[in-house]
Design a protein around this motif. Structure first.
Motif, PDB file in Angstrom:
ATOM      1  N   ILE A 171      23.055  42.387  80.899  1.00  0.00           N
ATOM      2  CA  ILE A 171      24.383  41.876  81.460  1.00  0.00           C
ATOM      3  C   ILE A 171      25.432  41.125  80.057  1.00  0.00           C
ATOM      4  CG2 ILE A 171      25.793  40.422  82.802  1.00  0.00           C
ATOM      5  CD1 ILE A 171      24.061  41.300  84.729  1.00  0.00           C
ATOM      6  N   GLN A 172      24.383  40.123  79.519  1.00  0.00           N
ATOM      7  CA  GLN A 172      24.667  39.060  77.894  1.00  0.00           C
ATOM      8  C   GLN A 172      25.141  40.106  77.365  1.00  0.00           C
ATOM      9  OE1 GLN A 172      21.487  36.806  77.978  1.00  0.00           O
ATOM     10  NE2 GLN A 172      22.559  34.876  79.362  1.00  0.00           N
ATOM     11  N   GLU A 173      23.874  41.013  76.616  1.00  0.00           N
ATOM     12  CA  GLU A 173      24.753  42.307  75.782  1.00  0.00           C
ATOM     13  C   GLU A 173      26.347  43.103  75.865  1.00  0.00           C
ATOM     14  OE1 GLU A 173      20.146  42.629  75.771  1.00  0.00           O
ATOM     15  OE2 GLU A 173      20.824  44.772  76.197  1.00  0.00           O
ATOM     16  N   VAL A 174      26.179  42.840  76.836  1.00  0.00           N
ATOM     17  CA  VAL A 174      27.609  43.626  77.309  1.00  0.00           C
ATOM     18  C   VAL A 174      28.779  42.207  77.492  1.00  0.00           C
ATOM     19  CG1 VAL A 174      29.024  45.149  78.551  1.00  0.00           C
ATOM     20  CG2 VAL A 174      26.598  46.061  78.806  1.00  0.00           C
ATOM     21  N   HIS A 175      28.917  41.446  77.708  1.00  0.00           N
ATOM     22  CA  HIS A 175      29.750  40.887  77.164  1.00  0.00           C
ATOM     23  C   HIS A 175      29.604  39.936  76.368  1.00  0.00           C
ATOM     24  CE1 HIS A 175      28.491  38.329  81.937  1.00  0.00           C
ATOM     25  NE2 HIS A 175      29.301  39.307  82.257  1.00  0.00           N
ATOM     26  N   LEU A 176      28.897  39.804  75.061  1.00  0.00           N
ATOM     27  CA  LEU A 176      29.512  39.704  74.011  1.00  0.00           C
ATOM     28  C   LEU A 176      30.680  40.842  72.590  1.00  0.00           C
ATOM     29  CD1 LEU A 176      29.249  38.589  71.036  1.00  0.00           C
ATOM     30  CD2 LEU A 176      26.998  39.538  70.321  1.00  0.00           C
ATOM     31  N   LEU A 177      30.155  42.370  74.462  1.00  0.00           N
ATOM     32  CA  LEU A 177      30.946  43.066  73.047  1.00  0.00           C
ATOM     33  C   LEU A 177      32.138  43.125  74.303  1.00  0.00           C
ATOM     34  CD1 LEU A 177      31.560  46.132  71.978  1.00  0.00           C
ATOM     35  CD2 LEU A 177      29.850  46.868  73.698  1.00  0.00           C
ATOM     36  N   ALA A 178      31.903  43.114  75.449  1.00  0.00           N
ATOM     37  CA  ALA A 178      33.687  42.225  75.888  1.00  0.00           C
ATOM     38  C   ALA A 178      34.357  41.277  74.946  1.00  0.00           C
ATOM     39  CB  ALA A 178      33.189  42.491  77.208  1.00  0.00           C
ATOM     40  N   ILE A 179      33.619  40.285  74.376  1.00  0.00           N
ATOM     41  CA  ILE A 179      34.403  39.288  74.047  1.00  0.00           C
ATOM     42  C   ILE A 179      35.030  39.750  72.668  1.00  0.00           C
ATOM     43  CG2 ILE A 179      33.696  37.251  72.145  1.00  0.00           C
ATOM     44  CD1 ILE A 179      32.134  36.079  74.567  1.00  0.00           C
ATOM     45  N   HIS A 180      34.114  40.501  72.223  1.00  0.00           N
ATOM     46  CA  HIS A 180      34.729  41.092  70.911  1.00  0.00           C
ATOM     47  C   HIS A 180      35.955  41.940  71.359  1.00  0.00           C
ATOM     48  CE1 HIS A 180      31.074  40.034  68.007  1.00  0.00           C
ATOM     49  NE2 HIS A 180      32.092  39.367  68.562  1.00  0.00           N
ATOM     50  N   CYS A 181      35.815  42.546  72.274  1.00  0.00           N
ATOM     51  CA  CYS A 181      37.271  44.059  72.405  1.00  0.00           C
ATOM     52  C   CYS A 181      38.112  42.849  72.645  1.00  0.00           C
ATOM     53  CB  CYS A 181      36.474  44.846  73.520  1.00  0.00           C
ATOM     54  SG  CYS A 181      35.436  46.304  73.734  1.00  0.00           S
ATOM     55  N   LEU A 182      37.636  42.119  73.453  1.00  0.00           N
ATOM     56  CA  LEU A 182      39.005  41.186  73.380  1.00  0.00           C
ATOM     57  C   LEU A 182      39.971  40.564  72.532  1.00  0.00           C
ATOM     58  CD1 LEU A 182      37.369  38.664  76.623  1.00  0.00           C
ATOM     59  CD2 LEU A 182      39.230  40.628  77.225  1.00  0.00           C
ATOM     60  N   CYS A 183      38.600  39.602  71.772  1.00  0.00           N
ATOM     61  CA  CYS A 183      39.939  39.494  70.461  1.00  0.00           C
ATOM     62  C   CYS A 183      39.896  40.514  69.701  1.00  0.00           C
ATOM     63  CB  CYS A 183      38.213  38.742  69.279  1.00  0.00           C
ATOM     64  SG  CYS A 183      37.173  37.295  70.081  1.00  0.00           S
ATOM     65  N   GLU A 184      39.945  41.331  69.611  1.00  0.00           N
ATOM     66  CA  GLU A 184      40.719  42.846  69.020  1.00  0.00           C
ATOM     67  C   GLU A 184      41.823  43.034  69.628  1.00  0.00           C
ATOM     68  OE1 GLU A 184      37.903  45.926  68.124  1.00  0.00           O
ATOM     69  OE2 GLU A 184      40.193  47.292  67.960  1.00  0.00           O
ATOM     70  N   ILE A 185      42.016  42.891  70.922  1.00  0.00           N
ATOM     71  CA  ILE A 185      43.166  43.106  71.613  1.00  0.00           C
ATOM     72  C   ILE A 185      44.496  41.895  71.654  1.00  0.00           C
ATOM     73  CG2 ILE A 185      44.731  43.169  73.756  1.00  0.00           C
ATOM     74  CD1 ILE A 185      41.982  44.407  75.044  1.00  0.00           C
ATOM     75  N   ILE A 186      43.375  40.810  71.634  1.00  0.00           N
ATOM     76  CA  ILE A 186      44.624  39.709  71.242  1.00  0.00           C
ATOM     77  C   ILE A 186      45.476  39.704  69.812  1.00  0.00           C
ATOM     78  CG2 ILE A 186      44.279  37.036  70.597  1.00  0.00           C
ATOM     79  CD1 ILE A 186      42.618  36.788  72.695  1.00  0.00           C
ATOM     80  N   ASP A 187      43.768  40.668  68.881  1.00  0.00           N
ATOM     81  CA  ASP A 187      44.390  40.504  66.982  1.00  0.00           C
ATOM     82  C   ASP A 187      45.638  41.545  67.074  1.00  0.00           C
ATOM     83  OD1 ASP A 187      42.726  38.700  66.578  1.00  0.00           O
ATOM     84  OD2 ASP A 187      41.931  38.592  64.888  1.00  0.00           O
ATOM     85  N   THR A 188      45.845  42.228  67.673  1.00  0.00           N
ATOM     86  CA  THR A 188      46.383  43.840  67.618  1.00  0.00           C
ATOM     87  C   THR A 188      47.456  43.345  68.380  1.00  0.00           C
ATOM     88  OG1 THR A 188      45.002  44.597  68.974  1.00  0.00           O
ATOM     89  CG2 THR A 188      44.255  45.606  66.253  1.00  0.00           C
ATOM     90  N   THR A 189      47.488  42.564  69.148  1.00  0.00           N
ATOM     91  CA  THR A 189      48.987  42.889  69.720  1.00  0.00           C
ATOM     92  C   THR A 189      49.720  41.717  69.185  1.00  0.00           C
ATOM     93  OG1 THR A 189      46.938  43.491  71.861  1.00  0.00           O
ATOM     94  CG2 THR A 189      49.377  42.724  71.986  1.00  0.00           C
ATOM     95  N   LEU A 190      48.646  40.549  69.158  1.00  0.00           N
ATOM     96  CA  LEU A 190      49.691  39.834  68.181  1.00  0.00           C
ATOM     97  C   LEU A 190      50.103  39.317  67.029  1.00  0.00           C
ATOM     98  CD1 LEU A 190      48.490  36.539  70.106  1.00  0.00           C
ATOM     99  CD2 LEU A 190      49.973  37.816  70.514  1.00  0.00           C
ATOM    100  N   PHE A 191      48.776  39.919  66.325  1.00  0.00           N
ATOM    101  CA  PHE A 191      49.479  40.212  64.517  1.00  0.00           C
ATOM    102  C   PHE A 191      49.202  42.047  64.252  1.00  0.00           C
ATOM    103  CE2 PHE A 191      48.077  36.152  66.013  1.00  0.00           C
ATOM    104  CZ  PHE A 191      48.750  35.544  65.128  1.00  0.00           C
ATOM    105  N   PRO A 192      49.560  42.842  64.828  1.00  0.00           N
ATOM    106  CA  PRO A 192      49.794  44.004  64.372  1.00  0.00           C
ATOM    107  C   PRO A 192      50.085  44.688  62.381  1.00  0.00           C
ATOM    108  CG  PRO A 192      51.871  43.710  65.346  1.00  0.00           C
ATOM    109  CD  PRO A 192      51.281  43.025  65.249  1.00  0.00           C
ATOM    110  N   GLN A 193      50.283  43.244  61.832  1.00  0.00           N
ATOM    111  CA  GLN A 193      50.169  44.047  60.719  1.00  0.00           C
ATOM    112  C   GLN A 193      48.964  43.309  59.534  1.00  0.00           C
ATOM    113  OE1 GLN A 193      52.596  46.019  60.023  1.00  0.00           O
ATOM    114  NE2 GLN A 193      54.140  45.662  61.504  1.00  0.00           N
ATOM    115  N   ALA A 194      48.141  42.643  60.344  1.00  0.00           N
ATOM    116  CA  ALA A 194      47.136  41.490  59.845  1.00  0.00           C
ATOM    117  C   ALA A 194      46.410  42.320  59.390  1.00  0.00           C
ATOM    118  CB  ALA A 194      46.050  40.573  60.486  1.00  0.00           C
ATOM    119  N   GLU A 195      45.762  41.796  57.566  1.00  0.00           N
ATOM    120  CA  GLU A 195      45.200  43.126  56.926  1.00  0.00           C
ATOM    121  C   GLU A 195      43.595  42.291  57.458  1.00  0.00           C
ATOM    122  OE1 GLU A 195      46.771  43.291  53.222  1.00  0.00           O
ATOM    123  OE2 GLU A 195      48.116  44.022  54.347  1.00  0.00           O
ATOM    124  N   SER A 196      41.767  42.717  56.888  1.00  0.00           N
ATOM    125  CA  SER A 196      40.765  42.273  56.980  1.00  0.00           C
ATOM    126  C   SER A 196      40.787  41.899  55.233  1.00  0.00           C
ATOM    127  CB  SER A 196      39.843  43.109  57.860  1.00  0.00           C
ATOM    128  OG  SER A 196      40.276  44.233  56.893  1.00  0.00           O
TER     129      SER A 196
END
Ligand SMILES: O=C(CO)[C@@H](O)[C@H](O)[C@H](O)[C@H](O)COP(=O)(O)O
Ligand SMILES: [Zn+2]
Length: 196
Positions: A171-196
């Motif tokens: 469960i914890q291993e999937v929680h971490l993946l879900a957390i990274h998905c949440l971060c990606e949703i936040i970043d790409t929605t709030l800062f669509p032009q941001a570069e890595s």
């Protein structure tokens, strides 16, 4: 031992495949709850025990510092890090209060609580949710098993991301993946032009 290790890898992969079918809608909803919170100038508090305390800190550090792209720092606080506060609350009141008491001090209407519990039954996480609800905060809960008591505490504006497994480590291993998905949703929605 080799077979055990291989079994763990296979079990982890299978849990992630099952989660990839079951969780995307909840993860997207949870991400948008966080986006709305941040757009409104509010913040995200996070909590959990043991490995989930690490996950709570992992999430807040991705927001406060950065995830994958250059963008401004975002407001997040892990409630698991201040050992003086945690030990004094546990000593003077009870361990069950270690997060809820901090939420009563730091949580405001419009903030989000990221509540992490593989069993859904950790009392201090349950009390944290109750304190957050009383503060008019929304909850994004990362759970597993049958969702435990936490599943029954959530309202229609809250989000439960429940990993389809009964084994804490998986469960914890999937929680971490879900957390990274949440971060990606936040970043790409709030800062669509941001570069890595
Ligand atoms: O990391 C692990 C197990 O992988 C442990 O530290 C685990 O997080 C602890 O036993 C927690 O107290 C479990 O709490 P919860 O996930 O049921 O809320
Ligand atoms: Zn662990």
């Amino acid at each position: 031992m080799l077979e055990r290790v291989k079994h763990n890898f296979r079990e982890s992969i299978e849990t992630k495949i099952a989660a990839s079918e079951e969780l995307p809608i909840a993860i997207e909803k949870g991400g948008m709850v966080m986006v709305e919170c941040l757009l409104g100038g509010h913040k995200i508090l996070s909590c959990g025990n043991g490995g989930s305390a690490g996950d709570a800190q992992h999430f807040s550090s991705e927001l406060l510092n950065r995830y994958e792209t250059e963008r401004p720092s975002l407001p997040a606080i892990a409630l698991t890090t201040d050992s003086s506060t945690i030990t004094s609350i546990a000593n003077d009141y009870s361990y069950e209060e270690v997060f809820s008491k901090q939420i009563r001090a730091l949580g405001n209407s419009g903030d989000v609580l990221l509540a992490i519990s593989t069993s859904g039954n950790s009392k201090n996480v349950i009390k944290a949710i109750e304190a957050a609800v009383a503060r008019d905060m929304k909850i994004v809960a990362l759970t597993g098993n049958d969702g435990g008591e936490i599943a029954g505490l959530l309202g229609e504006n809250d989000v439960e991301i429940r990993v389809p497994s009964g084994r804490t480590a998986r469960i914890q291993e999937v929680h971490l993946l879900a957390i990274h998905c949440l971060c990606e949703i936040i970043d790409t929605t709030l800062f669509p032009q941001a570069e890595s």
